[in-house]
Design an enzyme around this catalytic site. Structure first.
Site, mmCIF file in Angstrom:
data_model
loop_
_atom_site.group_PDB
_atom_site.id
_atom_site.type_symbol
_atom_site.label_atom_id
_atom_site.label_comp_id
_atom_site.label_asym_id
_atom_site.label_seq_id
_atom_site.Cartn_x
_atom_site.Cartn_y
_atom_site.Cartn_z
ATOM 1 N N GLU A 112 -14.782 19.591 93.007
ATOM 2 C CA GLU A 112 -13.880 19.126 94.056
ATOM 3 C C GLU A 112 -12.981 18.076 93.440
ATOM 4 O O GLU A 112 -13.368 17.410 92.482
ATOM 5 C CB GLU A 112 -14.673 18.398 95.162
ATOM 6 C CG GLU A 112 -15.402 19.261 96.116
ATOM 7 C CD GLU A 112 -16.524 18.452 96.784
ATOM 8 O OE1 GLU A 112 -16.218 17.570 97.597
ATOM 9 O OE2 GLU A 112 -17.690 18.710 96.466
ATOM 10 N N LYS A 114 -11.423 14.404 93.328
ATOM 11 C CA LYS A 114 -11.893 13.101 93.777
ATOM 12 C C LYS A 114 -10.733 12.457 94.530
ATOM 13 O O LYS A 114 -9.730 12.099 93.932
ATOM 14 C CB LYS A 114 -12.309 12.258 92.574
ATOM 15 C CG LYS A 114 -13.041 11.004 92.951
ATOM 16 C CD LYS A 114 -13.733 10.405 91.731
ATOM 17 C CE LYS A 114 -14.616 9.245 92.101
ATOM 18 N NZ LYS A 114 -13.882 8.079 92.609
ATOM 19 N N ASP A 116 -8.623 9.798 96.461
ATOM 20 C CA ASP A 116 -8.533 8.371 96.207
ATOM 21 C C ASP A 116 -8.143 7.620 97.474
ATOM 22 O O ASP A 116 -6.968 7.517 97.807
ATOM 23 C CB ASP A 116 -7.503 8.137 95.092
ATOM 24 C CG ASP A 116 -7.777 6.841 94.362
ATOM 25 O OD1 ASP A 116 -8.835 6.227 94.616
ATOM 26 O OD2 ASP A 116 -6.942 6.446 93.547
ATOM 27 N N TYR A 223 -16.279 15.577 102.204
ATOM 28 C CA TYR A 223 -16.922 16.074 100.979
ATOM 29 C C TYR A 223 -18.439 16.133 101.001
ATOM 30 O O TYR A 223 -19.048 16.551 100.035
ATOM 31 C CB TYR A 223 -16.453 15.271 99.769
ATOM 32 C CG TYR A 223 -16.750 13.789 99.855
ATOM 33 C CD1 TYR A 223 -18.045 13.320 99.701
ATOM 34 C CD2 TYR A 223 -15.732 12.870 100.088
ATOM 35 C CE1 TYR A 223 -18.336 11.975 99.794
ATOM 36 C CE2 TYR A 223 -16.007 11.522 100.171
ATOM 37 C CZ TYR A 223 -17.311 11.078 100.024
ATOM 38 O OH TYR A 223 -17.590 9.746 100.116
ATOM 39 N N LYS A 310 -13.130 11.391 85.309
ATOM 40 C CA LYS A 310 -11.886 10.672 85.579
ATOM 41 C C LYS A 310 -10.776 11.198 84.675
ATOM 42 O O LYS A 310 -10.975 11.326 83.470
ATOM 43 C CB LYS A 310 -12.089 9.170 85.313
ATOM 44 C CG LYS A 310 -13.027 8.497 86.298
ATOM 45 C CD LYS A 310 -12.337 8.222 87.615
ATOM 46 C CE LYS A 310 -13.230 7.516 88.619
ATOM 47 N NZ LYS A 310 -13.186 6.080 88.599
ATOM 48 N N CYS A 404 -19.483 -24.251 74.973
ATOM 49 C CA CYS A 404 -19.358 -23.796 76.352
ATOM 50 C C CYS A 404 -18.117 -24.441 76.978
ATOM 51 O O CYS A 404 -17.957 -25.656 76.896
ATOM 52 C CB CYS A 404 -20.599 -24.190 77.142
ATOM 53 S SG CYS A 404 -20.445 -23.852 78.895
ATOM 54 N N CYS A 407 -19.673 -27.019 79.830
ATOM 55 C CA CYS A 407 -20.490 -28.209 79.556
ATOM 56 C C CYS A 407 -20.436 -28.631 78.086
ATOM 57 O O CYS A 407 -21.096 -29.589 77.694
ATOM 58 C CB CYS A 407 -21.935 -27.962 79.984
ATOM 59 S SG CYS A 407 -22.784 -26.773 78.941
ATOM 60 N N CYS A 422 -24.517 -19.906 76.637
ATOM 61 C CA CYS A 422 -24.619 -21.354 76.709
ATOM 62 C C CYS A 422 -26.084 -21.648 76.995
ATOM 63 O O CYS A 422 -26.609 -21.249 78.026
ATOM 64 C CB CYS A 422 -23.743 -21.903 77.833
ATOM 65 S SG CYS A 422 -24.174 -23.595 78.271
ATOM 66 N N CYS A 428 -25.717 -26.952 82.761
ATOM 67 C CA CYS A 428 -24.387 -26.355 82.767
ATOM 68 C C CYS A 428 -23.982 -26.046 84.209
ATOM 69 O O CYS A 428 -24.609 -25.223 84.871
ATOM 70 C CB CYS A 428 -24.416 -25.074 81.932
ATOM 71 S SG CYS A 428 -22.827 -24.285 81.766
HETATM 72 P P1 AMP Z 1 -16.861 5.339 92.904
HETATM 73 O O1 AMP Z 1 -16.308 4.545 94.050
HETATM 74 O O2 AMP Z 1 -15.966 5.401 91.720
HETATM 75 O O3 AMP Z 1 -18.278 5.013 92.599
HETATM 76 O O4 AMP Z 1 -16.868 6.849 93.385
HETATM 77 C C1 AMP Z 1 -17.634 7.229 94.472
HETATM 78 C C2 AMP Z 1 -16.738 7.512 95.632
HETATM 79 O O5 AMP Z 1 -15.871 8.592 95.384
HETATM 80 C C3 AMP Z 1 -17.504 7.933 96.839
HETATM 81 O O6 AMP Z 1 -17.983 6.840 97.554
HETATM 82 C C4 AMP Z 1 -16.472 8.692 97.620
HETATM 83 O O7 AMP Z 1 -15.901 7.855 98.576
HETATM 84 C C5 AMP Z 1 -15.392 9.044 96.623
HETATM 85 N N1 AMP Z 1 -15.063 10.469 96.587
HETATM 86 C C6 AMP Z 1 -13.810 10.955 96.609
HETATM 87 N N2 AMP Z 1 -13.805 12.282 96.563
HETATM 88 C C7 AMP Z 1 -15.093 12.689 96.518
HETATM 89 C C8 AMP Z 1 -15.720 13.962 96.467
HETATM 90 N N3 AMP Z 1 -15.027 15.103 96.431
HETATM 91 N N4 AMP Z 1 -17.077 13.994 96.442
HETATM 92 C C9 AMP Z 1 -17.796 12.843 96.457
HETATM 93 N N5 AMP Z 1 -17.243 11.612 96.504
HETATM 94 C C10 AMP Z 1 -15.904 11.520 96.528
HETATM 95 ZN ZN ZN Z 2 -22.501 -24.528 79.600
#
Ligand code: AMP
Ligand code: ZN
Length: 668
Positions: A112, A114, A116, A223, A310, A404, A407, A422, A428
């Site tokens: 699938e 991903k 965003d 999803y 990715k 550090c 401190c 440190c 500290c």
């Molecule tokens: P991450 O936030 O990078 O850990 O990725 C996980 C998140 O990807 C999940 O919490 C989903 O919200 C998102 N996501 C987007 N598309 C998908 C998909 N096709 N399957 C599963 N998760 C997805």
């Molecule tokens: Zn320190």
């Protein structure tokens, strides 16, 4: 039924169908004008007849409900994140791990995109949307139901009417076209444009006025379905079913039977993603069989049955202005690059993590260099290279600090340590406040009214120098501090007082023993039941506890060998902090199953699969995903996977029923 009531029901049904055709299928059969007329008619009738109010009526899509504060609610099933991969080799490695765990090679996958945006967990009950909760920290999220209801492509009522209850998960996104339109309007109105669709989508969910949310062209792509009583065997079938129920499941979903098919999908979408109506940052590969998913289970962070791939991140080039150094609560030093601000994948980047001294050396960084920055899976981007051709003559290598920054104690780096430390643990300031900040944090004592900044303020004013000191604070101490109103002082004191009710396992985590994370703390609390027994445990005893290795055992011993830490525990006890399991926790726990490993397979009568697993753990047993020589029992319900049966039999592992199991723990 009155004719008005009939008309209302009819209009709702009709509008629901038009909504679906327009927003999900993108195939409207009536004009926008006709749609609006019907909606107006419905609104008019509903206003005349408040007795027919329905929270899931299409008229509710226009919003209007105002939420002042979003309630935090616990997820019934945790929302995990995903493991990331960046290359075909990493995908292959994952595939091999999956096959090895399952003990077979003929595993089918789904691919699938991903999406965003912002993840959302939707609860449906009897075919109706009842709640929408953000992912939050995965355990708890915010209830944003009123806002989510305005998203037109999301069904408020399912096609097949009364269903069983289930949760469905998806991503709330802002398609590019809508995003650009919103920005055009903002610019025309003299306002600053929004930076990127993802942040705008998640920001929209937190708007107080749902009518404002309704104005935004948000969309929801689904999803995953989470349910204990699904009759489907594969992830693909579940999503197809969800799609028939009116959910928007992108058609890009695909079954892949071979590695080549997966790679083809990855390559195709890497090249074609610009043509999509929304943004995607990669592909999610999942094991298709739900039985196999179940068998593979989860690590503490993510499912073993899924992997995010990715796409290669966007790069930007900018100047390295300086390097600063941060001190963590354990004293670890992290160098941070301060950059000339540059736009990267929709956000402005000013800083980048440099991880440690080796990293700086490897990159051979010089001040004033032009560097490449990339956004990987991390929140803070990283520097991936230097434009050597652009380097000015005489640019000096970066001198790593010797002291550090906080401190001024000389830093140490022991054999095998990735970072400099440190060593001034108790003097500290950053380490001192860091430990207290950890103690009060959400996953630890979760003290309301006391955040990181307040901890610093209290420390600077010499009111606290460790977490036990918190319990000595009075309102009189706090009120005179800058920016501290009486109300917040009262809240803080109340929050601290309430923390004495936080269960032992969280307290154990909050103490801040190195390597004792949430899961380990839970194991230790269950095993030792109180802090005294834990403090008396020897190295050998500690390492026999499930999942406690030598590194953790040594760290626990080190922690309690310090008189100052023992003193902290003594003080916490006098303030009433929970240093043992309470009656109730003890009553349903035992150690009868200690040393035994169980595999659970099939569907059960008395307990749900999750209850069964929890019960095993509560009684000191261990649950694993796949059968091996180490398995003590397989608990089989209806529909146990045939491959598991064969494997258990061939290894001579007893297969027992749920009832046999319940007898085992009966007297405890
Ligand atoms: P991450 O936030 O990078 O850990 O990725 C996980 C998140 O990807 C999940 O919490 C989903 O919200 C998102 N996501 C987007 N598309 C998908 C998909 N096709 N399957 C599963 N998760 C997805
Ligand atoms: Zn320190």
């Amino acid at each position: 039924m009155s004719s008005d009531q009939k008309k209302i029901i009819e209009l709702r049904k009709e509008l629901r169908e038009h909504n679906y055709r327009y927003y999900v299928l993108d195939q409207p059969v009536i004009s926008d004008y006709e749609f609006d007329m019907k909606l107006n008619e419905l609104v008019k009738l509903e206003t005349e007849h408040p007795e027919f109010y329905d929270p899931n009526s299409p008229s509710q899509r226009v919003g209007g409900e105002v939420t002042k504060k979003f309630n935090t609610v616990e997820h019934k099933n945790r929302m995990y994140s995903l493991d990331n991969s960046y290359s075909h080799e990493e995908v292959l490695d994952w595939q091999k791990r999956v096959q090895k765990l399952l003990g077979r090679e003929d595993v089918e996958y789904t691919c699938e995109l991903k999406y965003d945006g912002a993840s959302i967990n939707l609860s449906y009950d009897k075919g109706k949307l009842v709640r929408a909760v953000t992912r939050g920290d995965g355990v708890k999220g915010d209830d944003v139901t009123a806002n989510v209801k305005t998203i037109r492509s999301l069904p408020l009522v399912l096609k097949e009417g009364e269903q069983e209850s289930f949760e469905i998960r998806g991503e709330i996104i802002l398609p590019l076209e809508g995003f650009l339109k919103m920005n055009r309007e903002r610019i025309e109105a003299g306002e600053d444009p929004y930076r990127n669709p993802r942040n705008t989508a998640s920001g929209s969910l937190k708007l107080q006025d749902s009518a404002e949310v309704a104005d935004r062209p948000l969309d929801c792509l689904l999803y995953q379905v989470v349910s204990d009583n699904l009759s489907f065997r594969t992830h693909y079938d579940v999503l197809k079913y969800a799609s028939q129920q009116g959910f928007k499941v992108p058609e890009t979903l695909q079954i892949c039977r071979t590695t080549d098919e997966i790679f083809e999908f990855l390559t195709y979408w890497d090249e074609h993603r610009d043509g999509l109506p929304y943004e995607t940052d990669g592909v999610v590969i999942k094991v298709n069989s739900l039985d196999y998913q179940e068998e593979l289970g989860y690590t503490s962070k993510s499912p073993r049955w899924a992997l995010a791939y990715k796409f290669k991140a966007e790069q930007a080039k900018t100047r390295l202005n300086s390097v600063s150094y941060q001190v963590g609560r354990t004293g670890a030093i992290t160098p941070v690059a301060n950059l000339e601000p540059v736009e990267l994948a929709g956000t402005v980047v000013k800083r980048a993590s440099l991880h440690n001294a080796d990293q700086i050396e490897k990159l051979d960084l010089r001040l004033g260099d032009l560097v490449y920055v990339e956004k990987g899976g991390e929140i803070i981007p990283k520097i991936t290279g230097v434009d050597l051709a652009a380097r000015s003559n005489g640019a000096q290598p970066i001198q790593y600090i010797a002291e550090c920054p906080d401190c001024h104690t000389p830093l140490e780096r022991k054999e095998g340590d990735a970072k400099h430390f440190c060593p001034n643990e108790f003097g500290c300031p950053t380490q001192i406040t860091g430990r207290i900040q950890h103690y009060v944090s959400r996953k630890a004592m979760d003290i309301e009214g006391l955040g990181s900044e307040s901890v610093e303020l209290l420390y600077k004013n010499h009111l606290i120098s460790n977490y036990a000191d918190l319990y000595e604070l009075t309102e009189k101490d706090i009120i005179p501090l800058e920016r501290m109103a009486e109300k917040s002082a009262t809240n803080m004191i109340q929050g601290i007082r309430n923390s004495t009710q936080v269960p032992f396992e969280k307290v154990l985590f909050a103490l801040g023993i190195r390597f004792v994370g949430e899961t380990v703390a839970k194991k230790l609390a269950r095993h030792y039941k109180n802090i005294d027994q834990l403090m008396e445990a020897t190295f050998e005893q500690l390492t026999t506890v499930d999942e406690i290795g030598e590194k953790i055992a040594q760290s626990i011993l080190d922690f309690f060998s310090l008189e100052s830490n023992r003193e902290l525990v003594r003080r916490l006890r006098t303030y009433g902090v929970q240093l043992a399991l309470n009656e109730q926790e003890l009553s349903y726990q035992s150690n009868v199953l200690s040393g035994k490993a169980f595999v659970v397979s099939g569907v059960f009568e008395v307990l749900s699969r999750n209850e069964l697993k929890k019960s095993i753990e509560d009684h000191g047993g261990k649950v694993t995903g796949s059968i091996s020589k180490k398995t003590t029992y397989v608990i089989a319900g209806d529909n146990m996977g045939p491959s598991k049966k064969v494997k258990a039999e061939s290894l001579g592992i007893p297969i027992i029923t749920e009832h046999d199991y319940l007898k085992m723990i009966e007297n405890f």
